[in-house]
Every structure is written in C-alpha cells, then in structure tokens.
Enzyme design. Structure first.
Site, short mmCIF file in Angstrom:
data_model
loop_
_atom_site.label_atom_id
_atom_site.label_comp_id
_atom_site.label_asym_id
_atom_site.label_seq_id
_atom_site.Cartn_x
_atom_site.Cartn_y
_atom_site.Cartn_z
N HIS A 30 1.48 -44.38 21.81
CA HIS A 30 2.43 -42.91 22.26
C HIS A 30 2.59 -43.78 23.41
O HIS A 30 2.51 -43.05 24.67
CB HIS A 30 1.36 -41.97 21.78
N ASP A 51 -0.27 -33.60 20.36
CA ASP A 51 -1.25 -34.88 20.12
C ASP A 51 -2.37 -33.84 20.20
O ASP A 51 -2.66 -32.94 20.85
CB ASP A 51 -1.73 -35.63 21.94
N HIS A 73 -4.58 -35.79 21.79
CA HIS A 73 -5.28 -36.11 23.11
C HIS A 73 -4.29 -35.88 23.75
O HIS A 73 -3.25 -34.99 24.06
CB HIS A 73 -5.63 -37.42 22.40
N ASP A 107 -3.29 -37.99 27.04
CA ASP A 107 -2.72 -39.02 27.43
C ASP A 107 -2.08 -38.58 28.69
O ASP A 107 -1.72 -39.43 29.11
CB ASP A 107 -1.17 -38.79 26.20
N HIS A 155 -2.01 -46.53 25.77
CA HIS A 155 -1.51 -44.68 25.59
C HIS A 155 -2.33 -44.15 25.79
O HIS A 155 -1.82 -43.07 25.17
CB HIS A 155 -1.23 -44.98 23.46
N ASP A 204 2.67 -36.61 18.28
CA ASP A 204 1.97 -38.27 17.88
C ASP A 204 0.86 -37.25 16.40
O ASP A 204 0.58 -36.09 16.16
CB ASP A 204 0.80 -38.40 18.95
N ASP A 209 -1.61 -38.17 15.05
CA ASP A 209 -2.78 -37.47 14.86
C ASP A 209 -3.18 -35.92 15.09
O ASP A 209 -4.33 -35.83 15.45
CB ASP A 209 -4.16 -38.51 16.03
N GLU A 228 2.27 -43.46 16.92
CA GLU A 228 0.35 -43.55 16.30
C GLU A 228 0.90 -43.62 14.76
O GLU A 228 -0.30 -43.45 14.29
CB GLU A 228 -0.26 -42.30 17.08
#
Length: 397
Positions: free
Chosen positions: A193, A216, A218, A220, A233, A321, A323, A366
């Site tokens: 990412h 996402d 996360h 980031d 990332h 992303d 994830d 990702e």
C-alpha cells in the site's frame, strides 16, 4: 444459486491446506500454482451470455472458489462525466509490483496474478476498452541509497527503504497522472500500500478535488516519528496529507509543491488495527473513520451512506487494501487481521462507490500469493478480482 455446499467444500479445502509457507513464484510458474490458475490459463474463454451447464469443460476446469464468485454481469452503472477518451469508456491498467514498503516478499506478484485470473477479459465483458500498460520496473534498495534525516523518536523504528519506495512511487505518479489527464479510468494493481502515495498523488494533480476512500484494516497514517515497524506501507496517508516534509525522506522529494490531500478529502472504511500515533492523527485531523465497530453498528449500507455524504459532488478514488476483508475470504495478505469485512460487505463497498457515477480510479493492494497454501492464494486473488469487477460495474442483476 445454493452457495452452502460449495462454501462448505471451500472451507474444508482451506482447513486441509498444508501449514503456511512461503512459495517462490515467478511469471513462468504462476499458472501452475493451483488448479484455479491452470484453469484460467488453459480453459477456453466463456462468452458473457453462456450458461453454466454442469459437466461442460468450463465448469469442470474451475474450482469451487471460482464457481462461487466469478459471475460478471454488466449493469449500466453511471459513467463519470469527467472521464472521456474519444467517446470511449476506457480503463487503463497499471501494474505497480512494489514489495519494498513492507517486510514480506511476494506482493510484487500481485499484478501478474490478478491479470492471470482474468482481469482484462472481465473488464471487457463490462464494456470497457482496456489499455494494459504492463508493470512498472522498480529498482531494489541498495546499500548506497541515501537515508532519512529524521531524528529517531524514542520507541519509533528506523524508516526502511525510503529511497526505493519513493522513487517507485514517483514513477507510478507520473504514469497515473498521464492516464488520468487523458480521461481514463485508472486501475492500479499493487504491490504493497505504499504505492498509494504515487497513485493518489497522480490522481490529485489531474483531479484536485478527488475524494479518497481508503479501505483498510490499518490507518497507514504513521510518520517517521510514530512508526513502530519502519515500513513505508504504514505511512502513505501522512505523506499525502503533507504531515511529513517530503525532503526529509529520500526518494519523496518529488512530492514538494504538489497538491496535498486535505483531511476533508479522505475517509476510512474497515479500520480495526490502528497504532496509538495514528489514533491521535485521525482524531486531531477530524478524518471520518468508519471502523469495524461502525460496520457492526450501522450496517455496511449505513456506513456507505455516511462515507458518500462526506465526499459527495466530487470525483472519487477507491484505494482498496485486500486486508480490509476478513482473512476467511482473503487469507493471502501480509498483515491479516480477524474481524474484517464479509464477502458481501467487501463487494457492497465497491458497488456503492461505483453507483455514484463519480468513481474514476482505484487501487487494489497487499495481495501476497506467496503467503499460505495454493487454495488460500487462489481465494485471495479471486476476491481481489471480484472487488475490481464490482467497482467497474459488475452486479448480481
């Protein structure tokens, strides 16, 4: 369709996977990874209106995973008024095989795997003219690369591979900007990412008022002072917002003087693993952050209403992303976190953004097919491809 039996079979197959392991994959061996990809590379292409009759070669050559989710139906989704290329509905595909923004090799195989799974064919079934620009070439890190001038903050990790990531993002920025200025829908295939710095920066120069939907697990949005891993990332949003001076991170000097992303221009969906420094940034900057708590509370429909209300009347960029999706549906990614979006929630995010008629670009990042067994890799690749198709107009009816 009755999905219960195929899904059970898929689940049992995943439970039977060998212990997680790293695989060495290159272009020559991708199609041999599992029956899923052998089928994609060898089976005759299915016409868009052909029926799925049990027993046909098409049906036999596709795995249970493929039968569950690989249905592409064009649904006349509104076309963005700011996209135009000689009167054609044109999508440009750019591969950004970046792996230096995080510590697990394999994300550089993502673009090739998504293409091998049928991306170009699916976009054409959705009536897009497709221009595939291939993969950008990213130079690996070197011992002679300049290092960040940032002083180390107690508890923060040293920034890793800044120069290699920054130079790669600059190449992507130039490629994305060119295609966006020509009126194309830009599909960027990661890669980790960190490439979001390049793709979003390119879009912002062509369409400065673009709203960014960052899907996402996360945030980031770490900086060199807050990062706990040192991985790039985990920092793209802070760079795009101008929270990090670009001349302090070697490789990112090209960002100086470009349009910054404003906090009102970005929203998050799917957060569930946020560092302490990121929590402070998100709150202090007032960024709309729809975590998995909000998905539980409002439902995915309520979440998307709030997201799209915040970003209405502007072009949209979807930075997705994989994830963000629960690992049961997308296990082959480097920073998987339980409790993510379900299969249908993941699709609905892409569908709802697409139906605004304002989506002009997206990233899919990702995906790491070297993590997990072949069935897990196939499941994750297929999930990524399905989300892209939903974003570009595929619907159930």
């Amino acid at each position: 369709h009755n999905l219960a039996a195929p899904m059970l079979a898929t689940t049992q197959g995943l439970r039977g996977c060998a212990a997680r392991r790293s695989l060495s994959i290159n272009a020559a061996t991708r199609s041999a990874l599992c029956p899923f990809f052998r089928a994609m590379s060898s089976a005759p292409e299915k016409p868009a209106d052909a029926s799925r009759t049990p027993g046909t070669p098409y049906h036999e050559q596709r795995s249970t995973v493929q039968r569950i989710v690989r249905q592409v139906h064009e649904a006349h989704v509104p076309y963005p008024h700011f996209l135009q290329h000689h009167g054609k509905k044109t999508a440009t595909v750019i591969g950004a095989p970046m792996t230096y923004g995080q510590g697990k090799p394999g994300t550089d195989h993502g673009p090739g795997m998504i293409r091998d799974a049928g991306l170009i064919s699916e976009l054409r079934q959705l009536w897009w003219e497709v221009e595939d620009r291939g993969d950008l070439a990213f130079a690996p890190p070197s011992d002679i690369d300049p290092q960040p001038a940032h002083p180390r903050t107690p508890g923060a990790a040293a920034v890793r591979n800044s120069y290699a990531v920054g130079r790669g993002c600059e190449a992507l920025y130039r490629a994305v900007r060119k295609e966006a200025e020509e009126g194309h829908f830009v599909v960027t295939l990661g890669g980790d990412h960190s490439i979001g710095v390049g793709s979003v920066a390119g879009i912002l120069q062509a369409r400065p008022d673009t709203g960014v939907i960052w899907v996402d697990a996360h945030g980031d949005i770490n900086t060199p002072e807050t990062t706990q891993s040192g991985n790039m990332h985990g920092m793209p949003v802070s760079l795009l917002l101008g929270e990090v001076a670009p001349d302090t991170l070697p490789g990112f000097e090209w960002l100086k003087g470009l349009h910054h992303l404003r906090p009102s221009q970005i929203v998050y969906i799917g957060l569930r693993d946020v560092d302490e420094g990121e929590r402070r940034f998100l709150k202090d900057l007032g960024i709309l952050s729809m975590t998995m708590y909000h998905v539980d509370k409002f439902g995915i429909g309520g979440v998307m209403e709030r997201v799209l209300d915040r970003l209405q009347h502007r072009p949209l960029h979807l930075s997705y992303d994989i994830d963000a999706v629960d690992p049961i549906h997308a296990p082959s990614t480097g920073t998987a976190v339980r409790g993510g979006l379900t299969l249908r929630e993941a699709h609905y995010v892409a569908e709802a953004v697409s139906e605004t008629g304002m989506l002009g670009s997206l990233d899919m990042v990702e995906l790491n097919p070297t993590l997990g067994c072949s069935k897990e890799a196939a499941l994750t690749v297929d999930m990524a491809l399905a989300i892209i198709s939903s974003a570009l107009g595929s619907r159930i009816l």
